[in-house]
Design a protein around this motif. Structure first.
Motif, PDB file in Angstrom:
ATOM      1  N   UNK A  79       8.127  10.273  -8.721  1.00 27.35           N
ATOM      2  CA  UNK A  79       7.058  10.282  -9.714  1.00 27.35           C
ATOM      3  C   UNK A  79       6.225   9.003  -9.645  1.00 27.35           C
ATOM      4  N   UNK A  80       6.889   7.872  -9.441  1.00 23.77           N
ATOM      5  CA  UNK A  80       6.161   6.606  -9.334  1.00 23.77           C
ATOM      6  C   UNK A  80       5.247   6.628  -8.117  1.00 23.77           C
ATOM      7  N   UNK A  81       5.756   7.153  -6.996  1.00 27.67           N
ATOM      8  CA  UNK A  81       4.950   7.239  -5.774  1.00 27.67           C
ATOM      9  C   UNK A  81       3.744   8.145  -5.978  1.00 27.67           C
ATOM     10  N   UNK A  82       3.949   9.282  -6.663  1.00 22.87           N
ATOM     11  CA  UNK A  82       2.854  10.225  -6.895  1.00 22.87           C
ATOM     12  C   UNK A  82       1.775   9.606  -7.760  1.00 22.87           C
ATOM     13  N   UNK A  83       2.173   8.858  -8.770  1.00 21.32           N
ATOM     14  CA  UNK A  83       1.195   8.276  -9.691  1.00 21.32           C
ATOM     15  C   UNK A  83       0.481   7.072  -9.095  1.00 21.32           C
ATOM     16  N   UNK A  84       1.197   6.310  -8.281  1.00 22.67           N
ATOM     17  CA  UNK A  84       0.603   5.095  -7.722  1.00 22.67           C
ATOM     18  C   UNK A  84      -0.184   5.355  -6.452  1.00 22.67           C
ATOM     19  N   UNK A  85       0.118   6.493  -5.761  1.00 20.32           N
ATOM     20  CA  UNK A  85      -0.540   6.780  -4.500  1.00 20.32           C
ATOM     21  C   UNK A  85       0.029   5.987  -3.344  1.00 20.32           C
ATOM     22  N   UNK A  86       1.163   5.310  -3.546  1.00 25.41           N
ATOM     23  CA  UNK A  86       1.795   4.525  -2.492  1.00 25.41           C
ATOM     24  C   UNK A  86       2.837   5.356  -1.761  1.00 25.41           C
ATOM     25  N   UNK A  87       3.124   5.022  -0.509  1.00 24.47           N
ATOM     26  CA  UNK A  87       4.187   5.721   0.222  1.00 24.47           C
ATOM     27  C   UNK A  87       5.529   5.547  -0.491  1.00 24.47           C
ATOM     28  N   UNK A  88       6.379   6.546  -0.368  1.00 22.66           N
ATOM     29  CA  UNK A  88       7.678   6.496  -1.030  1.00 22.66           C
ATOM     30  C   UNK A  88       8.496   5.300  -0.566  1.00 22.66           C
ATOM     31  N   UNK A  89       8.391   4.963   0.723  1.00 29.73           N
ATOM     32  CA  UNK A  89       9.161   3.826   1.244  1.00 29.73           C
ATOM     33  C   UNK A  89       8.703   2.521   0.594  1.00 29.73           C
ATOM     34  N   UNK A  90       7.386   2.386   0.382  1.00 28.89           N
ATOM     35  CA  UNK A  90       6.854   1.179  -0.263  1.00 28.89           C
ATOM     36  C   UNK A  90       7.304   1.104  -1.713  1.00 28.89           C
ATOM     37  N   UNK A  91       7.230   2.240  -2.400  1.00 34.87           N
ATOM     38  CA  UNK A  91       7.666   2.288  -3.790  1.00 34.87           C
ATOM     39  C   UNK A  91       9.140   1.928  -3.898  1.00 34.87           C
ATOM     40  N   UNK A  92       9.958   2.453  -2.979  1.00 34.43           N
ATOM     41  CA  UNK A  92      11.403   2.160  -3.013  1.00 34.43           C
ATOM     42  C   UNK A  92      11.647   0.661  -2.876  1.00 34.43           C
ATOM     43  N   UNK A  93      10.914   0.027  -1.959  1.00 33.39           N
ATOM     44  CA  UNK A  93      11.098  -1.413  -1.752  1.00 33.39           C
ATOM     45  C   UNK A  93      10.665  -2.209  -2.986  1.00 33.39           C
ATOM     46  N   UNK A  94       9.476  -1.877  -3.522  1.00 35.71           N
ATOM     47  CA  UNK A  94       8.967  -2.619  -4.669  1.00 35.71           C
ATOM     48  C   UNK A  94       9.837  -2.422  -5.913  1.00 35.71           C
ATOM     49  N   UNK A  95      10.225  -1.179  -6.157  1.00 40.68           N
ATOM     50  CA  UNK A  95      11.036  -0.896  -7.336  1.00 40.68           C
ATOM     51  C   UNK A  95      12.402  -1.568  -7.226  1.00 40.68           C
ATOM     52  N   UNK A  96      12.966  -1.596  -6.030  1.00 40.06           N
ATOM     53  CA  UNK A  96      14.258  -2.257  -5.836  1.00 40.06           C
ATOM     54  C   UNK A  96      14.153  -3.751  -6.163  1.00 40.06           C
ATOM     55  N   UNK A  97      13.044  -4.372  -5.719  1.00 40.09           N
ATOM     56  CA  UNK A  97      12.840  -5.790  -6.026  1.00 40.09           C
ATOM     57  C   UNK A  97      12.674  -6.009  -7.524  1.00 40.09           C
ATOM     58  N   UNK A  98      11.862  -5.155  -8.158  1.00 43.31           N
ATOM     59  CA  UNK A  98      11.625  -5.305  -9.595  1.00 43.31           C
ATOM     60  C   UNK A  98      12.899  -5.072 -10.399  1.00 43.31           C
TER      61      UNK A  98
END
Length: 245
Positions: free
Chosen positions: A11-30
């Motif tokens: 859902x975060x990837x869909x809303x942000x328009x970012x690739x799922x891999x990028x979202x996974x990395x950013x969310x893991x850091x956050x």
């Protein structure tokens, strides 16, 4: 990620328009910084830092205050050729926007821009029609002295607020700074359980109050009507800096 149940990575990837891999990395850091927290179902929500920011967001009446006040303030400024402020109470202080010059737009709400309620016409207009609990909180707090004219005795302030309720006008005579004088009127918005106030700076209370009384009263009535109109969800999100999509 504002909804109560949080969001999945997809859902975060869909809303942000970012690739799922990028979202996974950013969310893991956050999540590692506890900016986001992950529940047992793998959904992410706001962690303590984001929750603190959310709790500090201006209340709903503030979100569209400037947008709706701008035309009223511009007209009152033209009518009086004097600086104009519109404000609301936040706790025991006043949050406000102002129009100070013909060539400058109305300012934006800022957490750093606060006025003491007891030492300003704007604040006294707000206190005169504030809920009892709010008024009592101000009266129990330290009424700081800014000038020799500042009202610091709770019983005197309470008495003056009665006169504001009767007259519909609040005055300030060099109470916050040695040269500042102003007249303010409350702007009651019953349909939203909210109250604002509008203020005009003057040079001489005895000479200027009669001339600004009518335009100030008309501006207060106009702003009351403006603020009484319900805010559409998309407009509220936009005013809050959010994304209506």
């Amino acid at each position: 990620m504002a909804e109560e149940g949080g969001c999945t990575l997809t859902q975060i990837a869909a809303r942000s328009g970012l690739p799922l891999s990028t979202v996974h990395r950013l969310v893991t850091e956050l999540a590692g910084w506890q900016v986001l927290v992950r529940d047992e179902d793998g959904r992410y929500g706001a962690g303590p830092p984001l929750a603190a920011v959310a709790s500090a967001r201006p209340p709903a009446p503030l979100l569209d205050l400037r947008e709706r006040a701008v035309p009223v303030m511009e007209e009152l400024f033209r009518a009086t050729a004097s600086p104009v402020r519109v404000g609301v109470l936040e706790g025991t202080a006043v949050s406000y926007v102002e129009k100070t010059s013909r060539h400058r737009p109305v300012t934006r709400l800022s957490p750093a821009a606060r006025l003491p309620a007891h030492a300003t016409a704007l604040g006294k207009a707000l206190l005169a029609v504030a809920p009892t609990r709010t008024l009592e909180a101000v009266l129990r707090s330290e009424l700081r002295r800014y000038t020799p004219g500042t009202i610091t005795r709770p019983e005197r302030l309470r008495w003056l607020l009665r006169t504001v309720r009767m007259s519909g006008l609040a005055l300030c005579d060099r109470e916050l700074d040695p040269t500042g004088r102003a007249v303010a009127a409350p702007v009651v918005v019953p349909s939203r359980s909210g109250t604002a106030a509008i203020e005009v700076a003057v040079s001489d209370l005895g000479r200027d109050v009669p001339s600004v009384r009518t335009p100030l009263a008309l501006a207060a009535a106009w702003l009351s009507r403006e603020l009484a109109v319900p805010v559409e969800p998309a407009a509220r999100l936009s005013a809050a800096g959010g994304d209506p999509a």
